[in-house]
Scaffold this motif. Structure first.
Motif, PDB file in Angstrom:
ATOM      1  N   ARG A  88     -31.480 -71.298 -11.034  1.00  0.00           N
ATOM      2  CA  ARG A  88     -32.658 -71.836 -10.359  1.00  0.00           C
ATOM      3  C   ARG A  88     -32.873 -71.132  -9.021  1.00  0.00           C
ATOM      4  O   ARG A  88     -34.016 -70.897  -8.609  1.00  0.00           O
TER       5      ARG A  88
ATOM      6  N   ASP B 217     -27.990 -76.296 -13.938  1.00  0.00           N
ATOM      7  CA  ASP B 217     -29.370 -75.810 -13.989  1.00  0.00           C
ATOM      8  C   ASP B 217     -30.080 -76.210 -15.278  1.00  0.00           C
ATOM      9  O   ASP B 217     -31.299 -76.040 -15.385  1.00  0.00           O
TER      10      ASP B 217
ATOM     11  N   ALA C 263     -37.936 -77.237  -8.536  1.00  0.00           N
ATOM     12  CA  ALA C 263     -36.638 -76.836  -9.088  1.00  0.00           C
ATOM     13  C   ALA C 263     -36.024 -77.878 -10.012  1.00  0.00           C
ATOM     14  O   ALA C 263     -35.461 -77.542 -11.061  1.00  0.00           O
TER      15      ALA C 263
END
Length: 780
Positions: A541, A572, A559
């Motif tokens: 990310r 992630d 994100a």
């Protein structure tokens, strides 16, 4: 006494009002307002700022944002009105207090009306001619004869007594029309006691065939305050098409005239010399000004309420459709049915990449039934197809029968066969002709793009439907009659919430899908895809910060909603925000496990107490969410994939028999019930009264769009192509109504003229379908 124009209501009073409306704490509202003003999105605030807002959910936040905008606009208008009145030297403490207490824009405008700059009115001309004293005398001394009083005002500017009294009447009418308290009271009474009445726009229109869809409204009356939104919009559409004449009636005129007389200080029962003239002026004020303004206001209010209800229904249906169960990353055959132009065929792999396309012509007029099966069987064998997606438009039932027969033939060889499913085509043609489709599938004909979209919709409805403008996805009632701006804002919010609730794979997402992620604009989405194409898949990310024009604020917002499968950091691929990764490290230290050991370890995770991990920045709500994510990382909130099986031999409305129990798919949910596709090219209606053995106030409490249900046929009107269904399978039924002129065949099922028939051609000279399947690779 005049006063200055200080701002009336600042953030504190707005926040207090919002808190009262939402029944939450003022501190929660203040935090949410601050975050919104700083550019945070609703999904981000709802998911990652629970400590600040006291866990306000996305629905509460959407309502808060909408009401915040309205109240700020109200304050802005109120202060503009204050300034205008002050410039005229007319602002008093009493007037300012009234404006301070005004809680709607309409109330502010009522108060402002006497001071609002306007064109020269008849009342103004009368005042300039010196007739205001005449009006005052008739009001204060009704014992005087009007003609006698008016005689003293005849002058060069006032031709005679009649002209003087006419001028006085205009002044009186304007006073009534600009009395804020009176106008407000009349408006509310009209709304509470009024009714809508409809009839044919003309005798000729009422008998036309095109107007028959409105025949239920040819002699129709319903109270304004209880008239359902779908009927309001139907009536307004009929009026727009010049089929219906709509009028609004506020009730007894005498009551309104009494209200006007009281506001002006007139005793209509006095029997004085001026009473008849005053009563006439009151009646004139009602007929020419207040009844007109009240009717216009009621019409606006009626439409606005109907639009809000319609948008709400559309939004809920759209959400259900977007969050429908995905079939997953399986190779899929998409079929876009058609008669004359054939069935368009596309094969896509598990990622949606196009592998093959063609067209087959099993239906009339070509009737190449066996050849179509051979061609499709070859594609299934060649590509290992697991799913068949069939568009639900024209020729869908006939194409479904083709697929059913093909699957049966494949199974007869002992081989595994694909699973078929009917897929909504809503908006597919819009996508096919769009600039994005041309960019995404530049080498495919427009017709074949539709087949690709149908296949992808089965794999992942959300990822495919975001490519289409929400209003083009036909799951609303009268969406074309709703103000476009209102519809766009509401549906856009639904799409944003759905996308962020599911999460997006950063390395496969399209530009339209990425642009719906919190904090990502369309331009930024294009930049992300270009960077991905240039440098390869994202490994973390954090590497998003290498994308041009994607700064820290955008990264913060997006994100947590982006997923990276098989990246450098297992977190992630979860819904844990990068800012919270230190919390995960504390959890690992407390549990004494590594990240790979704790992910999915329900026992270890449930042994962690959130309160022991929380700190000043990340409170118990955030830690609780993190633990849930670690237990099931990247979990999909959508339901499991299921398909409906349509009954064989039931392909059009005339094939339906009262009492049949069928399987179908809910295509639309309205305030009055739900529409269900049972495979006859015409959705049936399950009225809200037939949805359960209990009282149902909202059909959404029972069903949702895309849900597979079993229904009983309770009524069939072949002439009007209307089907009555019930979710109560023990529902009592009544005989079907056959088409006009049709002979009853009580013991025989009518043959469908549109049912698929095998053509006379053979797949190959002297061959057979079994041989053709063996040649394709089945049964070896």
């Amino acid at each position: 006494m005049t006063t200055s124009t200080a701002a009336i209501s600042g953030p504190t009073s707005v926040n207090a009002r919002l808190a009262a409306e939402l029944a939450v704490g003022e501190g929660q509202v203040a935090a949410a307002v601050r975050l919104l003003d700083e550019g945070a999105t609703v999904p981000f605030i709802a998911r990652y700022r629970k400590e600040a807002t006291g866990s306000l959910d996305d629905g509460q936040l959407r309502l808060l944002a909408e009401r915040l905008a309205y109240l700020r606009e109200l304050d802005e208008r109120r202060n503009a009105v204050l300034a205008s009145i002050a410039e005229q030297g007319a602002l008093t403490d009493e007037l300012k207090a009234a404006l301070m207490a005004a809680d709607t824009k309409a109330r502010v405008e009522d108060i402002y009306l006497p001071y609002k700059p306007k064109r020269r009115t008849k009342a103004q001309i009368a005042r300039e001619a010196g007739l205001e004293p005449l009006t005052d005398r008739l009001l204060t001394d009704p014992g005087v004869a009007p003609e006698q009083a008016a005689a003293a005002f005849v002058s060069d500017e006032v031709a005679d007594v009649a002209a003087a009294l006419d001028g006085a009447r205009h002044i009186l009418v304007e006073r009534a029309a600009e009395d804020a308290e009176l106008v407000g009271a009349v408006r509310e009474r009209f709304w509470q006691n009024g009714s809508a009445r409809t009839k044919p726009a003309s005798d000729a229109v009422g008998t036309s065939a095109a107007a028959q869809k409105y025949r239920d409204y040819f002699d129709y009356t319903e109270p304004l305050d209880t008239m359902p939104s779908h009927r309001v919009l139907a009536v307004l559409r009929g009026e727009k098409e010049q089929v219906l004449a709509l009028s609004l009636d506020g009730g007894d005129d005498v009551v309104y005239q009494a209200m006007i007389a009281e506001a002006l200080g007139i005793d209509l029962t006095a029997g004085a010399a001026a009473t008849p003239w005053l009563a006439g002026a009151v009646g004139f004020a009602w007929r020419t000004r207040l009844s007109v303004s009240a009717s216009v206001d009621a019409r606006v209010r009626l439409r606005l309420r109907a639009e809000q209800d319609a948008v709400s229904v559309f939004a809920r249906n759209l959400k259900d459709l977007l969050l429908a169960a995905p079939a997953g990353n399986r190779t899929t055959l998409g079929l876009d049915p058609g008669f004359r132009t054939g069935v368009k065929v596309a094969v896509v792999d598990g990622t949606g990449k196009v592998l093959d396309t063609c067209a087959v012509f099993p239906h009339q007029p070509q009737k190449q039934w066996d050849a179509a099966k051979v061609a499709l069987a070859a594609l299934i064998a060649r590509h290992g197809i697991e799913l068949i997606a069939i568009g639900n438009g024209t020729a869908s039932r006939e194409t479904d029968a083709l697929a059913t027969e093909l699957i049966a033939d494949i199974r007869a060889t002992g081989a595994g066969a694909p699973t078929k499913a009917m897929v909504s085509e809503a908006g597919a043609s819009v996508y096919s002709a769009s600039a994005y489709a041309a960019h995404e599938l530049p080498d495919l004909d427009v017709t074949l793009r539709g087949a690709v979209s149908i296949a992808r919709r089965l794999q992942d409805p959300l990822a495919e439907l975001v490519k289409i403008e929400p209003k083009s996805i036909g799951v609303g009632q009268y969406q074309h009659d709703v103000t476009p701006g209102i519809l766009a804002r509401s549906l856009g919010a639904v799409v944003e919430d759905a996308v962020n609730a599911v999460g997006v794979d950063l390395n496969t997402a399209s530009v339209p899908l990425l642009s719906r992620v919190s904090g990502i604009t369309e331009t930024l989405a294009e930049s992300i895809v270009a960077h991905r194409d240039r440098t390869g898949p994202f490994r973390s990310r954090r590497s998003l910060l290498d994308v041009p024009r994607l700064g820290p604020k955008a990264f913060e917002q997006c994100a947590g909603f982006l997923r990276i499968r098989d990246g450098d950091d297992p977190l992630d691929s979860s819904g844990v925000h990068p800012e919270s990764y230190p919390v995960v490290r504390r959890i690992l230290d407390r549990a004494g496990l590594s990240l790979t050991e704790i992910i999915g370890n329900e026992r270890a995770l449930r042994g962690v107490r959130p309160a022991e991990i929380a700190d000043d920045r990340f409170g118990v709500p955030t830690v609780t969410d993190i633990l849930a994510e670690l237990e099931k990382p990247g979990r999909d909130p959508r339901p499991a994939f299921t398909t409906a099986s349509f009954a064989a031999g039931v392909e059009k409305v005339s094939d339906l028999k009262v009492g049949m129990i069928l399987e179908g798919v809910v295509t639309n949910v309205a305030a009055f019930g739900a529409f269900v596709d049972v495979g006859v090219h015409q959705d049936g209606l399950v009225h809200v009264s037939a949805m359960a053995d209990r009282y149902v106030s909202d059909p959404h409490d029972v069903v949702r769009s895309g849900q597979v249900v079993r229904v009983k046929v309770v009524d069939v009107d072949v002439d009007r192509q209307r089907i009555g269904l019930s979710l109560r399978l023990t529902e009592q039924t009544r005989p079907a109504r056959p088409a006009a002129g049709a002979k009853r065949r009580p013991d025989k099922t009518p043959r469908s003229s549109g049912s698929p028939r095998r053509g006379k051609e053979s797949p190959r000279a002297g061959g057979s379908m079994a041989q053709a399947l063996r040649d394709a690779g089945f049964g070896r």
